[in-house]
Design a protein around this motif. Structure first.
Motif, mmCIF file in Angstrom:
data_model
loop_
_atom_site.group_PDB
_atom_site.id
_atom_site.type_symbol
_atom_site.label_atom_id
_atom_site.label_comp_id
_atom_site.label_asym_id
_atom_site.label_seq_id
_atom_site.Cartn_x
_atom_site.Cartn_y
_atom_site.Cartn_z
ATOM 1 N N GLU A 89 23.438 -8.036 68.251
ATOM 2 C CA GLU A 89 22.396 -7.118 67.786
ATOM 3 C C GLU A 89 22.920 -6.016 66.883
ATOM 4 O OE1 GLU A 89 24.232 -5.251 71.340
ATOM 5 O OE2 GLU A 89 23.543 -7.277 70.824
ATOM 6 N N GLN A 131 17.210 -3.506 65.101
ATOM 7 C CA GLN A 131 16.813 -3.627 66.500
ATOM 8 C C GLN A 131 15.291 -3.745 66.662
ATOM 9 O OE1 GLN A 131 18.720 -0.740 69.053
ATOM 10 N NE2 GLN A 131 20.767 -1.284 68.325
ATOM 11 N N ASN A 161 12.542 -5.362 68.367
ATOM 12 C CA ASN A 161 12.354 -6.058 69.641
ATOM 13 C C ASN A 161 10.890 -6.019 70.030
ATOM 14 O OD1 ASN A 161 15.228 -6.659 70.821
ATOM 15 N ND2 ASN A 161 15.340 -4.558 70.020
ATOM 16 N N PRO A 200 16.806 -5.616 75.147
ATOM 17 C CA PRO A 200 16.311 -6.609 74.175
ATOM 18 C C PRO A 200 14.921 -7.081 74.556
ATOM 19 C CG PRO A 200 17.897 -7.622 75.636
ATOM 20 C CD PRO A 200 17.890 -6.163 75.991
ATOM 21 N N GLY A 201 14.123 -7.405 73.549
ATOM 22 C CA GLY A 201 12.765 -7.875 73.808
ATOM 23 C C GLY A 201 12.755 -9.213 74.526
ATOM 24 N N PRO A 253 13.829 -10.942 70.641
ATOM 25 C CA PRO A 253 15.006 -10.073 70.702
ATOM 26 C C PRO A 253 15.639 -9.932 69.324
ATOM 27 C CG PRO A 253 15.597 -12.271 71.425
ATOM 28 C CD PRO A 253 14.134 -12.324 71.046
ATOM 29 N N TRP A 254 16.340 -8.820 69.123
ATOM 30 C CA TRP A 254 17.031 -8.603 67.840
ATOM 31 C C TRP A 254 18.434 -9.202 67.936
ATOM 32 C CZ3 TRP A 254 15.772 -7.338 63.052
ATOM 33 C CH2 TRP A 254 16.760 -6.888 62.166
#
Length: 445
Positions: A237, A389, A391, A413-414, A418-419
């Motif tokens: 990331e 980033q 997310n 992170p999502g 996610p990133w």
């Protein structure tokens, strides 16, 4: 001919000598004899018709004309007989050659030997022909037809001999057919082998080409990273996307799509000094609705959040050229939304596309607003700056979690987006650079 000559001689005799049968005619000048030809056996006492009595001059002219006509007839008959004689000789010669070639010794024995044939061939038989011209012509016609029939018979016999000599026995024909069948099978087998070899060669060539293209693509990507100063990131990331120009071709794309959502939270870091308006940091479009989710600052308008093309204005300000942490939450229940900047909630609202679920299967674009799914960008709405980033979660995050990410005390992170480096791709000159977000933010501070 002999009959015609005798008939003519009789006429001349009556005219010159007066030796034929005669009739006596009386006229006013005296008595005289007129010689007139009458058929043999006719009654000489019958009186002559009036038309038979002519003057001596007219009678003589009529006789001369008759003699000339008879002479011409005789000459024509001589020419006809000579022509028929040549035809007979020619046909007889052809017949002798055909019979000699087809039957060999049998021809000699039947005709009394070659010497006898030549003797008969050279013999002049015209003296044996009938004397009457009509009978002569008829006899010649029969002779010619007979010769033609014999010639046709010999030709048919020769044809049968040739066909019989050229025919193959049934065994030989069957052998040839089997041999041809074997050769055909061998040829088809060879063609099938060549086709298989061609297919294998094509497959090997295609696989080799694919491996070569993959290797070249990997090398080109590595070269691009080295040229742009983008070495391996310390973590997946730890990078940012740079979009330095306001164009319709610089953008990033998230390879993953969204499921159906009834709530979401999206957070990112932004840095921009563009004016008027920073543009479109991200947009999500689905078939039938290009503005399913959009975050945009266009012209002198405030930052806006669009859900299913419904709009809410957000009290955010990020155009000072510094890094800012942005978070937005939304739920379909009553269309409630909240806006956070650097961990602080600056605004909230409701009735933004209430009870509308976010549709799945769309495209997430970084830096451009979509007029069609994944394309048809407008340069005036493009984002100018840097972002990192990005997310996304399928729920509304707690304010505490948002504050922790904003002050770099934690990283989340999502769970749906996610990133990470391997799901973010860039196009049109957009670049990815290494970035330790919190270190860079402290340095900017």
């Amino acid at each position: 001919l002999a009959g015609m000559l005798a008939f003519l001689a009789g006429i001349l005799c009556f005219v010159v000598l007066g030796g034929g049968r005669a009739t006596r005619a009386q006229d006013t000048t005296g008595t005289r004899f007129v010689c007139t030809s009458i058929p043999v056996g006719a009654d000489p006492s019958c009186p002559l018709p009036p038309a038979a009595v002519h003057s001596p001059g007219a009678q003589e002219e009529e006789l001369k004309s008759t003699v000339m006509q008879l002479r011409e007839t005789i000459l024509q008959q001589k020419e006809t007989i000579g022509s028929q004689r040549d035809t007979i000789k020619e046909l007889t010669g052809k017949l002798s050659r055909c019979e000699a070639a087809a039957q060999g010794p049998r021809l000699d024995s039947r005709l009394g030997g070659q010497g006898a044939w030549r003797k008969d061939f050279n013999k002049n038989t015209m003296g044996d022909l009938p004397r009457d011209p009509a009978e002569t012509i008829d006899h010649l016609g029969k002779t010619v037809q007979s010769l033609k029939d014999r010639l046709e018979s010999l030709e048919q016999q020769q044809m049968r001999v040739n066909v019989s000599g050229a025919s193959f026995p049934n065994e030989l024909r069957d052998l040839l057919q089997r041999r041809l069948g074997d050769l055909e099978n061998q040829l088809l087998s060879k063609v099938a082998e060549l086709e298989d070899e061609k297919s294998l060669l094509y497959n090997e060539t295609a696989a080799h080409r694919q491996r070569t293209e993959s290797t070249l693509k990997s090398l080109i990507g590595r070269i691009d990273e080295l040229e742009k100063g983008n070495s391996r990131f310390k973590s997946p990331e730890a990078f940012k996307v740079s979009l330095p120009l306001r164009t319709n071709y610089l953008y990033g794309r998230i390879k993953k799509s969204l499921p159906e959502l009834y709530a979401f939270t999206v957070c990112m870091w932004l840095k921009s000094s563009a004016s008027p308006g920073v543009g479109t940091p991200f947009s999500y479009g689905v078939p039938g609705q290009a503005n399913e989710i959009v975050l945009i600052e266009w012209g002198n308008n405030p930052i806006e959040l669009l859900i299913n093309d419904k709009v809410a204005q957000l009290p955010l300000s990020v155009s000072d050229g510094r890094w800012h942490h942005i978070c937005i939450t939304w739920t379909t229940r009553d269309g409630l939304w909240e806006a956070y900047q650097d961990g602080e909630m600056l605004g909230s609202g409701e009735n933004l596309a209430p009870w509308h679920p976010i549709k799945p299967g769309g495209v997430i674009i970084l830096g451009q607003e979509q007029d069609t799914v994944g394309g048809r960008f407008d340069a005036t709405q493009a984002f100018v700056g840097e972002l990192s980033q990005f997310n996304m979660w399928d729920r509304v995050l707690r304010p505490l979690d948002i504050v922790s990410m904003a002050n770099c005390s934690s990283y989340m992170p999502g769970n749906i987006i996610p990133w990470v480096d391997n799901i973010v791709e860039v196009f049109g000159g957009a670049t990815k650079w290494a970035l330790e977000m919190c270190e860079d933010r402290l340095f900017d501070s």
